[in-house]
Design a protein around this motif. Structure first.
Motif: not given
Length: 736
Positions: A3-8, A11-12, A289-291
């Protein structure tokens, strides 16, 4: 699966939004429940005010019936039924004036002596309710003894009535009881409207023996399970009601009262929570959304940030800078290792600087003179205080032989023998007086290296001149306090010794005056009377001295008990009425209706009021007015004694409350006194944990007042004070 950072981040963000939504929903429901509880508490407090208003009305009737029942004229009326008592005291306007509908006089045989019933609004006479007469016949309303009191509600055909029954006694509350005096006030719409005005609430009332609306019937059934409890129920979305029951004189439910109020607190809270809930959800969504967008856009910038940081540290040689740590990935670990390497280099560099800086800051912060010398007695280092005392800078002081410093009279070299410390290796300390008269405390502490070899001595000197003076003053103060206690104990013992012969003089002179031993002529009678009066005056003076000495010697103890305030004030008034009548002075007593009983030393309370009221009468003009007011202030009772007499000059007011000190020596010839009365008042009030103050204007009169706890059970006079109020200005008495 990788899982790349963008997907992490996605999810978070979704998880955080879900948790926040659940938390907001739970918090919303919990806060709404809290507002319901707050509404319950607020409604209960409002209903308690209504209950207090009803209790106050019942208390007023109890007070009025006691006032009439404990009256010599009433006592005599039951015996002879004199018409004058009826014509003067039992008029329709009298009952209407005290807001009483029914007045019934019953003798000790249970026979009705006199009855009257009026309309309290028009003073028109009305028939006596038959229900009350039946209760007299069956003994329900008759008191059984001198201490018996019947109070509560009775349900009559004409309507519910607040009733109070009291045994008929003398003015001195003595028996035997001549019967029962019964006062009644209809619990009608006029009384209910007065409660509405006082409590600012909407009230409804129904009898338990008649048909009630459904909501009253529902709450009435609940009262059988939870008696004497206030029940709160919402009437609608906009209003909430509180119910309570009133019991009759037999303890059975008589009336159900409802007080309803607008639900402003709950509705306002509900609206506020709804707005907050929507706002937080919207804010959480936007934040997520902003994060997400920020992490996607700024990830690559972290690599650039690390590269720029390393380049900047190398060029500026600033080892205090640190990389910000983000996420738990390779970039995070790289940043952590870089920060760790920089931290170790930075700590090694700062450790050397910190050792020198800490020593200097610590020793320079001391007020003591501190000098460190080597075995050759040369100065290695000195703190700011020592350098200032020697009038030399640190650069010039380092390396100087200690005894060759510019200030040869310095306490650093004048007395301590540092050579002995180097020889013995033992710490040395002591006190000495320098040539300029100051007292110093010095310490010489040897400093050794790892092998135990003494490499220097740390010498400190502290100026203790002021502390020595303070110790001397404390010692002298303790001696003075012992002398004062000895004086007070001596006065107390001497007063006891003087009272015994004085009592004999007064007793035998009274026997001679009453001609117990035989006839004596007129001159002898006059002389014996003078002996008795002078002896009694001297005995009163000795008693005051004894009381004052007991207080000063710490031997006066208070005997706390509960007593009725209004009755006690009336007793004191009766004691002083003969003195007031000689000057045609009127004494008025005004007691707060919320004050019934207080807990204090009854005898000392009488002594306080007697002294203040006696002074007010003594210094009042002919045909004057003396007023006694008693008010409730929190958990204190405030009593004020006002007169319109001669007043006290401003320059004489500082003499008040001091033993044997009188305001004006010329006045003391006209007005008898010893100057001990107010001093005793102050001391006794202080023992009760109260305070005394006064105000006075020359020619206009004086006001003396004091406060003591209503329910006192221990003495606390640390915070007591005496104040002089001249106009609007408060002047503290420095002797208190």
């Amino acid at each position: 699966m990788v899982i790349d950072i963008s997907e992490k981040v996605l999810i978070i963000t979704l998880l955080i939004f879900a948790v926040l939504t659940a938390s907001f929903t739970f918090t919303h429901n919990m806060q709404l429940s809290n507002f319901l509880e707050l509404e319950q508490v607020d409604t209960t407090e409002n209903v308690e005010r209504v209950q207090n208003a009803v209790s106050a009305r019942q208390g007023y009737i109890n007070y009025v019936v006691q006032d009439w029942a404990c009256w010599d004229d009433t006592y005599q009326f039951i015996e002879d039924g004199n018409q004058q008592y009826i014509d003067v005291d039992l008029q329709n306007e009298t009952l209407a004036g005290i807001r009483i509908n029914v007045m019934l006089f019953v003798n000790d045989s249970g026979d009705l002596v006199y009855a009257k019933s009026v309309d309290v609004n028009s003073a028109e006479e009305k028939p006596v309710p038959q229900g009350l007469l039946k209760m007299i016949e069956d003994g329900t309303l008759l008191t059984k003894g001198e201490d018996d009191l019947i109070s509560g509600i009775v349900l009559l055909d004409e309507g519910p009535m607040l009733i109070a029954c009291h045994p008929i006694l003398t003015t001195k509350y003595e028996g035997p009881s001549k019967g029962t005096l019964i006062f009644g006030r209809f619990f009608d719409n006029f009384l209910l409207e007065s409660f509405k005005d006082v409590t600012r609430s909407s009230l409804s009332m129904y009898r338990t023996d008649q048909e009630m609306p459904p909501d009253f019937q529902k709450e009435f059934r609940k009262f059988s399970e939870t008696p004497d409890k206030i029940l709160v129920e919402p009437l609608s979305k906009d209003r909430v009601a509180g119910y309570f029951e009133l019991r009759d004189i037999s303890g059975q439910p008589a009336l159900i009262v409802r007080a309803d109020f607008p639900r402003e607190l709950y509705l306002h809270g509900e609206r506020t929570l709804n707005y907050m809930y929507l706002f937080l959800l919207f804010t959480g969504l936007l934040t997520g959304i902003g994060v997400k967008f920020a992490f996607d856009r700024l990830f690559i910038s972290r690599l650039v940030e690390i590269d720029d940081f390393v380049t900047k540290v190398r060029s500026e040689k600033d080892l205090s800078k640190r990389l910000s740590l983000k996420d738990n990935d390779e970039l995070y670990r790289l940043s952590r290792e870089i920060n760790g390497m920089l931290n170790e280099i930075y700590l090694a560099e700062q450790e050397l600087k910190a050792q020198e800086r800490e020593k200097k800051v610590l020793l320079d912060s001391l007020n003591e003179l501190v000098v460190f010398v080597n075995p050759e007695m040369r100065i290695i280092w000195a703190n700011k205080a020592a350098l200032k005392h020697m009038q030399v800078s640190l650069e010039k002081a380092v390396g100087i032989f200690l005894k060759a410093t510019p200030d040869t009279s310095s306490p650093l070299v004048e007395y301590p023998q540092l050579e002995q410390v180097f020889m013995t290796g033992e710490k040395k300390s002591g006190e000495f007086t320098s040539k300029d008269g100051r007292i110093w405390f010095f310490q010489a502490i040897p400093v050794a290296d790892e092998n135990g070899k003494i490499i220097g001595v740390m010498e400190t000197c502290r100026d203790i001149t002021e502390s020595k003076k303070a110790e001397q003053l404390l010692h002298e103060k303790q001696i003075a306090e012992v002398a004062n206690r000895t004086k007070s104990e001596f006065l107390a013992n001497m007063s006891h010794e003087l009272r015994t012969p004085l009592n004999s003089i007064i007793g035998f002179s009274d026997l001679l005056y009453e001609k117990v031993y035989g006839e004596i002529n007129e001159k002898q009678i006059k002389a014996v009377g003078n002996i008795s009066r002078s002896g009694k005056h001297l005995l009163n003076l000795i008693n005051d001295i004894l009381d004052l000495s007991k207080v000063e010697a710490g031997k006066l103890e208070l005997d706390y008990k509960e007593f009725e305030l209004a009755g006690k004030l009336s007793t004191i008034k009766n004691l002083l009425s003969p003195i007031a009548d000689r000057k045609r002075i009127e004494i008025k007593i005004d007691v707060d209706k919320n004050l019934t009983t207080i807990r204090a030393d009854e005898a000392r309370f009488v002594q306080i009021l007697y002294n203040l009221l006696d002074n007010a009468i003594k210094f009042s003009q002919e045909s004057g007015l003396v007023k006694v007011e008693a008010k409730k202030k929190g958990d204190l009772v405030e009593i004020m004694v006002k007169d319109n007499g001669i007043g006290i000059k401003a320059e004489d007011q500082h003499k008040l409350f001091k033993p044997f000190s009188q305001v004006d020596p010329f006045s003391s010839k006209k007005f008898q006194g010893t100057g001990l009365g107010l001093a005793l008042v102050k001391q006794i009030v202080n023992l009760h944990g109260g305070s005394v103050w006064f105000s006075s204007k020359i020619g206009e009169g004086s006001t003396f007042a004091f406060t003591i706890p209503i329910n006192g059970d221990e003495r606390d006079s640390d915070n007591s004070e005496v104040k002089s109020l001249n106009g609007t200005e408060t002047v503290e008495d420095p002797d208190l």
